[in-house]
Design an enzyme around this catalytic site. Structure first.
Site, PDB file in Angstrom:
ATOM      1  N   GLY A 144      38.162  28.339  58.183  1.00 36.12           N
ATOM      2  CA  GLY A 144      39.356  28.522  57.757  1.00 36.12           C
ATOM      3  C   GLY A 144      40.391  28.860  58.968  1.00 36.12           C
ATOM      4  CG  ASP A 177      41.323  31.871  56.806  1.00 35.90           C
ATOM      5  OD1 ASP A 177      40.536  33.206  56.976  1.00 35.90           O
ATOM      6  OD2 ASP A 177      40.642  31.136  56.133  1.00 35.90           O
ATOM      7  N   GLY A 191      39.053  42.629  52.791  1.00 32.12           N
ATOM      8  CA  GLY A 191      39.015  43.090  54.037  1.00 32.12           C
ATOM      9  C   GLY A 191      37.570  43.366  54.354  1.00 32.12           C
ATOM     10  CB  THR A 249      34.515  38.881  55.387  1.00 28.13           C
ATOM     11  OG1 THR A 249      34.618  38.377  54.098  1.00 28.13           O
ATOM     12  CG2 THR A 249      33.633  37.821  56.130  1.00 28.13           C
ATOM     13  CG  LEU A 250      38.181  40.151  59.598  1.00 27.93           C
ATOM     14  CD1 LEU A 250      37.759  40.088  61.133  1.00 27.93           C
ATOM     15  CD2 LEU A 250      37.290  38.754  58.978  1.00 27.93           C
ATOM     16  CE  LYS A 275      45.463  36.005  48.814  1.00 27.79           C
ATOM     17  NZ  LYS A 275      44.400  35.651  47.624  1.00 27.79           N
ATOM     18  CG  PHE A 284      43.279  31.066  45.528  1.00 27.35           C
ATOM     19  CD1 PHE A 284      42.279  31.825  46.056  1.00 27.35           C
ATOM     20  CD2 PHE A 284      43.288  29.657  45.875  1.00 27.35           C
ATOM     21  CE1 PHE A 284      41.084  31.420  46.679  1.00 27.35           C
ATOM     22  CE2 PHE A 284      42.108  29.291  46.484  1.00 27.35           C
ATOM     23  CZ  PHE A 284      40.955  30.049  47.113  1.00 27.35           C
ATOM     24  CG  ASP A 316      38.452  25.998  51.263  1.00 31.08           C
ATOM     25  OD1 ASP A 316      38.413  27.029  51.697  1.00 31.08           O
ATOM     26  OD2 ASP A 316      37.255  25.852  50.357  1.00 31.08           O
TER      27      ASP A 316
END
Ligand code: IMP
Ligand code: MG
Length: 174
Positions: free
Chosen positions: A42, A98, A103, A105-106, A129, A150, A157
Site C-alpha cells: 500500500g 498509506d 493503529g 499494525t503500526l 482515520k 473505506f 486496494d
C-alpha cells in the site's frame, strides 16, 4: 451489482499535498539523510511520489507483513514476510504508510523497528482515520485526515484492485 468509485481527494490536491509534505520534511531534516521505509504494498505509490519531492539525500528500503490468522484484529501482531535489506542502526528513519486506521499494525511495527537502534524514527502517512484509532500511534506527518470510509487508490486496494488510481476514492456498489 456494479462498483463505482467516488472521488474523495482528487489527483491535483493529492499531488499538491505531497509536495507540501516533501518541503516540510526536507526542511525538518536539513543537513541529514533520510532512510525511508515503505510497508508494501500500500505504501509504495505514496513513498515514490514523496521521495521525489524531498531534497535531502534519501535511501529506500521495503518490508512486507502479514497477519497471523485473526490476531491482527486484536493485537496488531504481524509476521514479517519480507524484512528490510539494511540495518537501521544510527539512521534517521522515516516510515511511510498509506493509511493509519486502528493503529494496531503500526504501533506493533514501530516497536520492532525502534528495537533496531535507529538514530531517530518518525512516521509519515498519506491518510489518517483518527475516528477508528484503538491504539495510540504518534503520526509525525499526515497528508489528509479522512472520515471513517473505506478508501482506495494511491496504493490502497479493495481485494487487490484500484491501487493504481491516481486519486483517493470510495468504492460504491449498486
Ligand atoms: P490498522 O492496523 O488498522 O491501522 O490497519 C492499517 C492497514 O489496514 C493499512 O495499512 C491498510 O492496508 C488497511 N486499511 C485500513 N483502512 C483502509 C481503507 O480504507 N482502504 C484500504 N485499506 C485500508
Ligand atoms: Mg498499509
Amino acid at each position: 451489482m456494479s462498483e463505482q468509485i467516488r472521488v474523495m481527494i482528487g489527483e491535483a490536491e493529492t499531488d499538491k499535498r505531497i509536495r507540501e509534505l516533501g518541503a516540510k520534511i526536507s526542511a525538518d531534516y536539513a543537513g541529514k539523510e533520510i532512510h525511508m521505509i515503505c510497508v508494501l504494498k500500500g505504501g509504495v505509490f505514496f513513498m515514490c511520489e514523496l521521495a521525489k519531492r524531498i531534497t535531502v539525500p534519501v535511501s529506500l528500503d521495503f518490508m512486507s507483513i502479514s497477519s497471523y490468522g485473526d490476531d491482527i484484529k486484536s493485537s496488531g501482531v504481524v509476521k514479517i514476510t519480507k524484512d528490510l535489506d539494511q540495518p537501521l542502526e544510527g539512521k534517521d528513519v522515516l516510515v511511510v504508510e498509506d493509511i493509519i486506521d486502528s493503529g494496531r499494525t503500526l504501533s506493533y511495527l514501530l516497536e520492532i523497528l525502534k528495537g533496531r537502534n535507529p538514530e531517530s524514527i518518525r512516521l509519515c502517512t498519506l491518510l489518517d482515520k483518527p475516528d477508528r484509532r484503538v491504539r495510540d500511534v504518534h503520526v509525525d506527518y499526515c497528508g489528509f485526515e479522512i472520515p471513517d470510509e473505506f478508501v482506495v487508490g494511491y496504493g490502497l486496494d479493495y481485494a487487490q484492485k484500484y491501487r493504481n488510481l491516481p486519486f483517493i476514492g470510495v468504492v460504491e456498489t449498486n
